[in-house]
Design a protein around this motif. Structure first.
Motif, short mmCIF file in Angstrom:
data_model
loop_
_atom_site.label_atom_id
_atom_site.label_comp_id
_atom_site.label_asym_id
_atom_site.label_seq_id
_atom_site.Cartn_x
_atom_site.Cartn_y
_atom_site.Cartn_z
N ILE A 110 -3.36 -57.68 -19.68
CA ILE A 110 -3.68 -56.92 -18.46
C ILE A 110 -5.16 -56.56 -18.49
O ILE A 110 -5.65 -55.99 -19.47
CB ILE A 110 -2.85 -55.64 -18.35
CG1 ILE A 110 -1.35 -55.96 -18.39
CG2 ILE A 110 -3.19 -54.88 -17.07
CD1 ILE A 110 -0.46 -54.73 -18.48
N SER A 112 -7.80 -54.10 -17.01
CA SER A 112 -7.82 -52.82 -16.31
C SER A 112 -9.18 -52.57 -15.68
O SER A 112 -10.21 -52.78 -16.33
CB SER A 112 -7.49 -51.69 -17.29
OG SER A 112 -7.78 -50.43 -16.71
N SER A 132 -4.72 -52.45 -12.38
CA SER A 132 -4.78 -53.75 -13.04
C SER A 132 -5.43 -54.75 -12.11
O SER A 132 -5.01 -54.95 -10.98
CB SER A 132 -3.38 -54.22 -13.44
OG SER A 132 -2.56 -54.40 -12.31
N THR A 135 -3.59 -60.03 -14.44
CA THR A 135 -2.43 -60.03 -15.33
C THR A 135 -2.04 -61.47 -15.65
O THR A 135 -1.85 -62.29 -14.75
CB THR A 135 -1.23 -59.31 -14.70
OG1 THR A 135 -1.60 -57.98 -14.33
CG2 THR A 135 -0.06 -59.26 -15.67
N ARG A 154 -2.00 -60.38 -8.08
CA ARG A 154 -1.89 -58.93 -8.00
C ARG A 154 -1.28 -58.48 -6.68
O ARG A 154 -0.69 -57.40 -6.59
CB ARG A 154 -3.26 -58.29 -8.19
CG ARG A 154 -4.24 -58.53 -7.06
CD ARG A 154 -5.52 -57.77 -7.26
NE ARG A 154 -6.33 -57.75 -6.06
CZ ARG A 154 -7.44 -57.05 -5.92
NH1 ARG A 154 -7.88 -56.31 -6.93
NH2 ARG A 154 -8.12 -57.07 -4.80
N ASN A 180 0.41 -55.32 -8.59
CA ASN A 180 -0.51 -54.48 -9.37
C ASN A 180 -0.24 -52.99 -9.19
O ASN A 180 -0.81 -52.16 -9.90
CB ASN A 180 -1.97 -54.81 -9.06
CG ASN A 180 -2.40 -54.38 -7.67
OD1 ASN A 180 -1.57 -54.21 -6.78
ND2 ASN A 180 -3.69 -54.23 -7.48
N PHE A 183 1.03 -50.89 -12.41
CA PHE A 183 0.12 -50.34 -13.40
C PHE A 183 -0.37 -48.94 -13.01
O PHE A 183 -0.76 -48.15 -13.87
CB PHE A 183 -1.08 -51.27 -13.59
CG PHE A 183 -1.93 -50.96 -14.79
CD1 PHE A 183 -1.52 -51.31 -16.06
CD2 PHE A 183 -3.15 -50.33 -14.65
CE1 PHE A 183 -2.30 -51.04 -17.18
CE2 PHE A 183 -3.94 -50.05 -15.75
CZ PHE A 183 -3.52 -50.40 -17.03
N THR A 196 4.12 -52.01 -16.00
CA THR A 196 3.82 -53.42 -15.71
C THR A 196 4.69 -54.33 -16.57
O THR A 196 5.21 -55.35 -16.10
CB THR A 196 2.34 -53.71 -15.97
OG1 THR A 196 1.54 -52.90 -15.09
CG2 THR A 196 2.01 -55.18 -15.71
N VAL A 213 -3.96 -54.37 -23.07
CA VAL A 213 -4.78 -54.00 -21.91
C VAL A 213 -6.23 -53.98 -22.35
O VAL A 213 -6.59 -53.33 -23.34
CB VAL A 213 -4.39 -52.61 -21.37
CG1 VAL A 213 -5.20 -52.28 -20.11
CG2 VAL A 213 -2.90 -52.54 -21.07
#
Length: 545
Positions: A110, A112, A132, A135, A154, A180, A183, A196, A213
């Motif tokens: 992931i 961020s 996020s 991914t 996302r 997304n 997250f 997630t 992450v």
């Protein structure tokens, strides 16, 4: 007497002369106090009468010192790396997870875009909610010679299952949500990686073994640590493309063609969305896949040695938040070393089959179901069995003849279900009913659904029947749960059940559609790129890419 006195005086003078010579650093060639130790051997003494150190003792002492220093240095490195690593709370993982198959490993990556802490230097603002931006589900096959990373859009519309909030409460399932959004559940700066992971597990029917992450600041530092990554830009990019709100073209940021980027410029590249192709997130994901391919290629070219790996490990661990299973330098390094035997051409990237639904993205069925089925069975994208002897954590990998997920053990006692066939395949409702009754469920009826175009199995439930619906969902990994005003629980079977990619085996009538497809459709498998591909190939979805 005089002669005797003279002899004693001469002897005394000779001894004094010998001592004086010794004090001046000279030893008499013969006789005198030093004569006995003038030969070689372990009994040698220095000018002051102390035993001399042999070369052997000296070498041993130096070797011991070096070993101590190396051990201390390694210990210091591990302590430093351990101090860098953050972990998230595993209590937030779903209690309704897919069964643990030992066929390979699944790692959720992931990216961020939180603006908190050091990230504010790259993104602006402080204390923003964690979101996020990227991914990828990485499946490492049990032969440890193949891997495939699946990018999940996302904006894809999915079901977000119950997730743990900071106050200790669990959310209700949320339907038709952007992927997304999972997250951001809980609105915390660090985001909600467990949510997630829950969403991915429900979406794919596969258990995620580890989640990582990485934040903005760490990503930029990692590219610096490897002295830049080679990327390709299909056309000139200006400041106005990077920031559409700028209002004017601005200066050139990226010139067309091949170039090396690092730090903030590398971050600008992977976040770039506008000014290339159709400006979509799908196109950006393809460039991110190309970037990761180049990063892997660069690390491999530098070799797995302390000089190149330690700066990268330091940068990476500073930026990572991981599940407790990877919460130490030893575990992370062990995991990283397990990937070293994978050839670049056998590391592939693919995007989930998708289509536009207005401004959002929907996953295409049954293509995406075939993708998850392929990975669950530990088959490569072209349908080859990549099962190895090792499995995960040293356990033997199971035979990969079946592509259906393993359904969890469920006790359906006291739960009533009405079963509907939502496809054109005959006999499905009866087959499912038989399987449900074998697990203790009460089947109140079987019939054909009003619509027979359901691609994914649907579980409808009234407000008082959430727990029963969740128990039923354990038997149908990937099924959508949807609350309704009606009482009771309805099971609407989709094409995924007809294909054998979800649901229990009840020994009933076989699905009319035949066996589960063993490979992806060629158009989907052909869209994958390998880490060995030309950096300038397949960069963007849409015109201009």
């Amino acid at each position: 007497m005089t002669g005797s006195h003279g002899q004693r005086t001469g002897v005394r003078d000779a001894r004094e002369g010998g001592r004086a010579a010794a004090r001046r650093g000279r030893v008499p060639a013969q006789g005198g106090a030093g004569g006995a130790d003038s030969g070689g051997g372990p009994g040698r003494r220095d000018a002051r009468g102390r035993p001399k150190r042999t070369r052997k003792r000296f070498v041993l002492a130096v070797t011991a010192s070096v070993v101590v220093l190396v051990i201390a240095a390694v210990g210091a490195i591990y302590l430093k790396l351990n101090g860098n690593i953050s972990t998230f709370d595993a209590n937030g993982l779903s209690k309704n997870r897919p069964a643990d198959s030992s066929a390979g490993q699944n790692i959720l990556l992931i990216g961020s875009d939180s603006r908190a802490g050091d990230n504010s230097d790259f993104a602006g603002g402080v204390g923003d909610i964690g979101r996020s931006d990227t991914t990828i589900l990485l499946h490492v096959y049990s032969d440890n010679k193949h891997a495939v990373g699946v990018s999940i859009p996302r904006d894809a519309l999915v079901t977000v299952p119950p997730c743990l909030l900071p106050n200790g409460r669990w959310t209700q399932p949320a339907y038709h949500q952007m992927f997304n959004s999972a997250f951001s559940v809980g609105d915390t700066v660090k985001g909600n990686p467990a949510c997630t992971q829950n969403t991915v597990e429900q979406l794919t029917g596969m258990r995620v073994d580890h989640t990582m992450v990485v934040n903005f600041a760490g990503f930029a530092a990692m590219t610096d640590a490897v002295n830049g990554v080679q990327v390709c830009v299909p056309n000139d990019i200006y400041q106005g493309d990077v920031d559409p709100n700028l209002g004017y073209k601005g200066n050139l940021v990226f010139g067309k063609g091949l170039q090396t980027v690092s730090g903030t410029k590398a971050l600008d590249y992977v976040r770039l969305r506008h000014g290339i192709g159709d400006g979509s997130d799908i196109g950006r994901m393809q460039r991110q896949q190309a970037f990761l391919s180049s990063l892997i290629k660069k690390v491999e070219s530098q070799g797995l040695n302390p000089t190149s790996l330690l700066p990268l490990a330091d940068a990476a661990t500073k930026s990572l938040t991981v599940d407790p299973g990877l919460g130490s330098a030893e575990k992370l390094i062990s995991f990283a070393m397990s990937l070293k035997g994978i050839d670049l051409k056998n590391i592939q990237f693919i995007t989930t089959p998708w289509k536009y639904v207005g401004s959002r993205v929907d996953l295409v069925h049954p293509d995406v179901d075939a993708l998850w089925s392929t990975l669950r069975a530990d088959r490569t994208l072209d349908g080859k069995d990549a099962g190895g002897k090792g499995g995960k954590n040293g356990k033997p990998a199971p035979a990969s003849s079946s592509s259906a997920p393993t359904a969890a053990a469920v006790n359906g006692s006291g739960i009533s279900v009405a079963v509907y066939n939502g496809t054109v395949s005959g006999g499905l409702a009866a087959k499912a009913a038989q399987a449900l009754q074998a697990d203790g469920f009460t089947v109140t009826g079987t019939t054909t659904a009003a619509q027979q175009d359901h691609q994914v199995t649907l579980i409808e439930y009234g407000s008082a029947h959430l727990q029963g619906a969740q128990a039923l969902a354990k038997l149908f990994p990937g099924a959508q749960l949807e609350p309704t005003a009606a009482a009771g629980i309805n099971l609407v079977l989709g094409q995924d059940y007809a294909n054998g990619t979800t649901g229990p085996s009840g020994g009933g009538a076989p699905a009319a559609t035949g066996p589960t497809p063993s490979v992806l459709p060629s158009k989907d498998a052909g869209s994958a790129r390998s880490a060995a591909d030309d950096p300038c190939s397949n960069l963007s979805y849409g015109a201009g890419g």
